[in-house]
Design a protein around this motif. Sequence first.
Motif, short mmCIF file in Angstrom:
data_model
loop_
_atom_site.label_atom_id
_atom_site.label_comp_id
_atom_site.label_asym_id
_atom_site.label_seq_id
_atom_site.Cartn_x
_atom_site.Cartn_y
_atom_site.Cartn_z
N UNK A 142 21.23 -6.91 -3.30
CA UNK A 142 19.89 -6.79 -3.84
C UNK A 142 19.92 -7.19 -5.30
N UNK A 146 15.06 -5.55 -7.58
CA UNK A 146 14.89 -4.89 -6.29
C UNK A 146 15.61 -3.55 -6.27
N UNK A 149 13.67 -1.00 -8.15
CA UNK A 149 12.51 -0.59 -7.39
C UNK A 149 12.90 0.35 -6.26
N UNK A 150 13.99 -0.01 -5.59
CA UNK A 150 14.45 0.79 -4.46
C UNK A 150 14.85 2.18 -4.92
N UNK A 153 11.89 4.23 -5.67
CA UNK A 153 11.24 4.68 -4.44
C UNK A 153 11.96 5.87 -3.85
N UNK A 154 13.29 5.75 -3.84
CA UNK A 154 14.09 6.84 -3.27
C UNK A 154 13.85 8.13 -4.04
N UNK B 166 13.31 3.86 2.93
CA UNK B 166 14.60 3.28 2.58
C UNK B 166 15.69 4.34 2.56
N UNK B 167 15.36 5.50 2.07
CA UNK B 167 16.33 6.58 1.95
C UNK B 167 16.88 6.95 3.33
N UNK B 191 20.53 -4.71 4.45
CA UNK B 191 20.02 -5.36 3.25
C UNK B 191 18.67 -5.99 3.53
N UNK B 195 15.06 -4.97 1.89
CA UNK B 195 14.20 -5.92 1.19
C UNK B 195 12.82 -5.96 1.82
N UNK B 198 10.80 -2.96 0.91
CA UNK B 198 10.33 -3.05 -0.47
C UNK B 198 9.10 -3.92 -0.56
N UNK B 201 6.06 -2.27 1.03
CA UNK B 201 5.41 -1.26 0.20
C UNK B 201 4.57 -1.90 -0.87
#
Lengths: 189, 513
Positions: A142, A146, A149-150, A153-154, B166-167, B191, B195, B198, B201
């Motif tokens: 990633x 990204x 951002x991930x 979000x988590x 994602x978690x 992966x 993506x 992401x 969202x």
Amino acid sequence: MGTTASQLSKESLSEYQELTFLTKQEILLAHKRFTELLEKHEKQQIDARAPMGRITTLPELKSNPFKERICQVFSTSEQKDGSLTFEDFLDLLSAFSDSATLEIKSHYAFRIFDFDDDGTLDCADLEKLVNCLTGETNDAKLSSTEMKQLISNILEESDIDKDGTVNLSEFQHVISRSPDFVSSFKIVL
Amino acid sequence: DRIQAIRDLPMSFKEKKHISTKQTLKLWQGAMKSIGGKFGTSVLTYFVFLKWLLMFNIFSFLVNFGFVTIPLLVYKQTPNISQNVNNVPQNVTFRGLEILTGAGYFKYTVMYYGSYSNESLVGYNMQLAYFFTIAVYMVLCGISLIFMAVNFKDNYVLADSASNSAWQLLCTWDFSVTNEKAVKQRRNNLCVQLKESLSEMAQQERITVSEKLKHYGINFGCWLLSTSLAFGCAASIYYEAKTLLVPFVVSLINLVIPLFYSLFNKFEHYSNVFLKMSILSVLCYYWMSKVPAKGSGWESMVGQSLYRLVLFDFLFLMLGSFFGEFLSVIGTKLIPRMGVPEFDVARNVLELIYSQTLAIGIYFSPLLPAMQILKFFILFYLKKSQVSLTHNCQPPRRSGRAAQMQTIFIFLLFFPFFVGALSIVAYTAWLTPSKSCGPFRGLNNSFSAVDVWIGDLKNITGSQWVVEIYNNVIRSEIFYFLITLIIVIIYILWQVTNGRKELIRRLRQQIVN
């Protein structure tokens, strides 16, 4: 034949059965596989340690992206080198067995994902976790935006007390919502 | 190796033997482990389910064979054969075609209901044995189906709207995958999925109302199309049910329509099962209403139809897996949009359930489990090669969105079985068995076999309590009252669980806010 220290005595067998989630056959099989990893002179010692390098040659662990973390978490050595005694090995198998409870599994999962061993999952831990699970080739990684951002979000999803890290109870809360965690967190010899 | 380890233990020989014999004969254990190692736990649960169904069919076959068929064979050997037993007429010999059609020679063998005698052997009441064996089988089948469904639901999550986060994707890394290539593929997939989630969202904030409406419109259109297709198929089956073509058509429909649906990519699971259910219920209705008028030995005819259904189901499953594989391999080369071939666990499990439901026909053809055993055995190896050949095998994408999908899934698992069971019950209680063949000939309805037996029991002093229970509980209105009570209790419990779920959800929201 004869009784040497490399064989399990009846008392230890029943003790292990009581203290772990493993059945008798599983303990015996684990003992056999573990003694295969030891050197010839080590086989005689009771508390022989197998170094991490040899443990990670086990076929069940060889391709696992977390193999070093697993060894580190279950190791009781003072040098923190990831070496395991037979009892550590049984601990490992017990936590990853079919009959282990959700609490045990989530507890150990948390420790495995906590790369810096500080008791919480902060951004660095999460970043390492994502990289561990996605891959090393350039197109599978990633990008840093990204990633940011991930991670945000988590954190937004699981950080309930908004301190920027995920602690054990928040982690267990997330885990309780995914019913297939218990069946995925499994290693069987 | 392992045996050596046991041998080295300082235990007495008897204890060692106890350990080593406890390692029961595990069929396919090596194969299961390699499947789990390469494809992960969700695919493994499919194979576990398949193996379990096979064991169940073996068990039921043995039970049936032991209690029902063997006495009949013994009886046929005894010298005083009365004219009630249908012997094979002189001009009917075994031709190879019977395996496909189930008619002809097979009609006169123990395969079907028709050739079972209604005489009592040496103290062994054939009618009762037949009746109770089938009843016990039904009950066991129902209970075990419930048990498996609950297990399966726990192990394989179908939908939770939060499960696409994602978690969750990260936390549920499948540790039992040990094959290196598979691990690499999973990491790449993860992966890609991350993506995707992401970008999804980011996109979700931008969907306008008009787009949503369009979305719903398309969904509704698809649904309408699929239900009308289902009705169309059901109607055509109804009118064509007299010929041999029926099972062929049924299985063809079952095969073709799912492929057609997967093009739409929506509602796949429950459209399929809706189709199958409707076909089965049409067939049941057809048999119940039209066939008894036909004359002697109609139960054997039904048995034959069921045999053909089972056989064609198996053939088409085989064809389906070859065809589907072939198609998806071609498809990936020509149309990259269709994506990598997957092994859809849910759809395959539903197919298994459907195959097992056909075994309701055990009433008309007691040796049907033998066919099932053969079918499942071959299916294991077939599916294993299918899974290995689609070597770009991904972990199945979570396609379910609504939270209702979980309850629908459970409902769909049981509904065909209960419909079948209920129709069998209706049959035994109300319809007159045919007069010239079968173990229940000469009675008003099959259930009166039990009546007769209870009547006999009255003369035996020790078993008065059975007669009492039978007369007062089962025959009288209390029975219906009890059933209603049980249903009411189940409903109440279900509501309580729902209420608790709602409470948990609200509390959770309070914590977060």
